[in-house]
Motif scaffolding. Structure first.
Motif, PDB file in Angstrom:
ATOM      1  N   SER A 204       7.639  34.170 111.531  1.00 50.49           N
ATOM      2  CA  SER A 204       7.290  34.485 112.911  1.00 50.49           C
ATOM      3  C   SER A 204       6.022  33.711 113.242  1.00 50.49           C
ATOM      4  N   GLU A 205       6.104  32.892 114.292  1.00 51.66           N
ATOM      5  CA  GLU A 205       4.983  32.022 114.652  1.00 51.66           C
ATOM      6  C   GLU A 205       4.128  32.674 115.731  1.00 51.66           C
ATOM      7  N   PHE A 206       2.846  32.389 115.732  1.00 52.10           N
ATOM      8  CA  PHE A 206       1.940  32.880 116.795  1.00 52.10           C
ATOM      9  C   PHE A 206       0.716  31.983 116.878  1.00 52.10           C
ATOM     10  N   ASP A 207      -0.020  32.114 117.987  1.00 48.67           N
ATOM     11  CA  ASP A 207      -1.112  31.189 118.306  1.00 48.67           C
ATOM     12  C   ASP A 207      -2.468  31.877 118.265  1.00 48.67           C
ATOM     13  N   VAL A 208      -3.438  31.189 117.670  1.00 41.48           N
ATOM     14  CA  VAL A 208      -4.762  31.793 117.469  1.00 41.48           C
ATOM     15  C   VAL A 208      -5.853  31.046 118.243  1.00 41.48           C
TER      16      VAL A 208
ATOM     17  N   VAL B 292       0.872  30.739 111.266  1.00 45.88           N
ATOM     18  CA  VAL B 292      -0.355  30.822 112.070  1.00 45.88           C
ATOM     19  C   VAL B 292      -0.641  29.460 112.708  1.00 45.88           C
ATOM     20  N   GLU B 293      -0.511  29.393 114.028  1.00 47.24           N
ATOM     21  CA  GLU B 293      -0.911  28.159 114.716  1.00 47.24           C
ATOM     22  C   GLU B 293      -2.339  28.307 115.209  1.00 47.24           C
ATOM     23  N   ILE B 294      -3.223  27.482 114.700  1.00 46.71           N
ATOM     24  CA  ILE B 294      -4.618  27.514 115.159  1.00 46.71           C
ATOM     25  C   ILE B 294      -4.775  26.472 116.262  1.00 46.71           C
ATOM     26  N   LYS B 295      -5.157  26.949 117.447  1.00 49.24           N
ATOM     27  CA  LYS B 295      -5.253  26.067 118.609  1.00 49.24           C
ATOM     28  C   LYS B 295      -6.499  25.184 118.524  1.00 49.24           C
ATOM     29  N   PRO B 296      -6.367  23.950 119.002  1.00 51.27           N
ATOM     30  CA  PRO B 296      -7.532  23.047 118.971  1.00 51.27           C
ATOM     31  C   PRO B 296      -8.622  23.522 119.928  1.00 51.27           C
TER      32      PRO B 296
ATOM     33  N   ASN C 112      -2.970  34.461 121.409  1.00 50.70           N
ATOM     34  CA  ASN C 112      -2.546  34.119 122.767  1.00 50.70           C
ATOM     35  C   ASN C 112      -2.126  32.656 122.769  1.00 50.70           C
ATOM     36  N   HIS C 113      -1.173  32.295 123.618  1.00 50.61           N
ATOM     37  CA  HIS C 113      -0.778  30.887 123.638  1.00 50.61           C
ATOM     38  C   HIS C 113      -1.770  30.026 124.399  1.00 50.61           C
ATOM     39  N   ASP C 114      -2.057  30.421 125.644  1.00 52.84           N
ATOM     40  CA  ASP C 114      -2.904  29.576 126.488  1.00 52.84           C
ATOM     41  C   ASP C 114      -4.385  29.784 126.159  1.00 52.84           C
TER      42      ASP C 114
ATOM     43  N   ALA D 171      10.799  32.262 114.350  1.00 53.48           N
ATOM     44  CA  ALA D 171      10.793  32.771 115.731  1.00 53.48           C
ATOM     45  C   ALA D 171       9.512  32.303 116.423  1.00 53.48           C
ATOM     46  N   HIS D 172       9.681  31.559 117.513  1.00 46.96           N
ATOM     47  CA  HIS D 172       8.565  30.960 118.244  1.00 46.96           C
ATOM     48  C   HIS D 172       7.840  32.020 119.092  1.00 46.96           C
ATOM     49  N   ARG D 173       6.597  32.277 118.747  1.00 47.10           N
ATOM     50  CA  ARG D 173       5.784  33.343 119.373  1.00 47.10           C
ATOM     51  C   ARG D 173       6.422  34.721 119.140  1.00 47.10           C
TER      52      ARG D 173
HETATM   53 MG    MG Z   1       2.557  27.925 118.924  1.00 46.90          MG
END
Ligand code: MG
Length: 248
Positions: free
Chosen positions: A54-58, A118-122, A69-71, A24-26
């Motif tokens: 379950s995916e989410f952004d860090v 866990v998506e780690i944002k650049p 948060n995504h942004d 599940a995206h976000r």
């Molecule tokens: Mg993401």
């Protein structure tokens, strides 16, 4: 008889492994009354449906707190430039305060069958990418969730740092600019690419599999695209519409 049973078990295992699984995206936010993406509520919703993860952004605040948060910003407040004390009252569209990674992982830990992707944002620098990778691994370790999480990132620095600090973690690369052979050579575990990359390079799925890499496509919300990639043998689909793709 035993031999037949074992053979049957083998066939069943292979077909179970071959089945495309859903992430599940976000989180599962796209409910009949949609909730906020990346909210704790979306994560809790995902725990109620039968999907793989379950995916989410860090992101990280200026003073080093990891938040979801995504942004880069929430309500116009730039996360990397703001201390957590000045950020914590920012609200998601469903009224929740911005979740910390710690709170999110604690909620996630309540369902051991649902993987936390866990998506780690650049960030702006290699050093900061590495620092966030290290702090995320440390927090996951502190919560004893090492077997419960997998990592994805658009940043090759982040992906490499995760594997360097903890070789046993599963890390998939998101950018889509490297072939399966290149990703294998770097030592990552998989390719999690925009679905159009796989449509353009359909042979990458079989190539990745032969190299022992995981394959995942984002963000697939069209059943026809899902079926096309499933036919190619993709391992995972990341989607905003997980319930539509769950096999009845
Ligand atoms: Mg993401």
């Amino acid at each position: 008889m035993k031999k037949i049973a074992l053979t049957l078990f083998g066939i069943c295992s292979i077909s179970a492994m071959a089945q495309t699984q859903l992430i599940a995206h976000r989180g599962y936010w796209n409910t009949p009354n949609p909730t906020a993406k990346n909210s704790v509520e979306a994560l809790k919703n995902t725990q109620k449906i039968k999907v793989y993860g379950s995916e989410f952004d860090v992101h990280q605040t200026k003073d080093g707190v990891l938040v979801i948060n995504h942004d880069n910003d929430i309500n116009g407040v730039v996360i990397a430039d703001t201390n957590f004390g000045d950020l914590k009252n920012q609200k998601l569209s469903n009224g929740e305060a911005i979740p910390t990674l710690k709170d999110y992982l604690i909620t996630g830990s309540k369902d051991q069958n649902l993987k936390l992707i866990v998506e780690i944002k650049p960030t702006q620098s290699k050093e900061l990418d590495e620092k966030i990778a290290q702090s995320t691994l440390a927090l996951v370790k502190q919560l004893k969730l090492e077997n419960h999480v997998e990592y994805i990132s658009f940043s090759l620095n982040t992906c490499k740092a995760l594997k360097a600090y903890q070789p046993s973690v599963k890390v998939q690369y998101l950018m889509g600019d490297l072939s399966p052979a290149q990703v294998k050579e770097i030592g990552l575990d998989g390719i999690d690419y925009y679905y159009k990359i796989f449509q353009k390079n359909p042979e990458w799925i079989a190539q990745a599999k032969s190299l022992g890499l995981i394959t995942n496509a984002w963000t697939v919300n069209d059943i026809k695209v899902y079926q096309e990639l499933e036919k190619l043998g993709i391992d995972f689909i990341t989607t905003d519409t997980p319930v539509d793709f769950i096999k009845k």
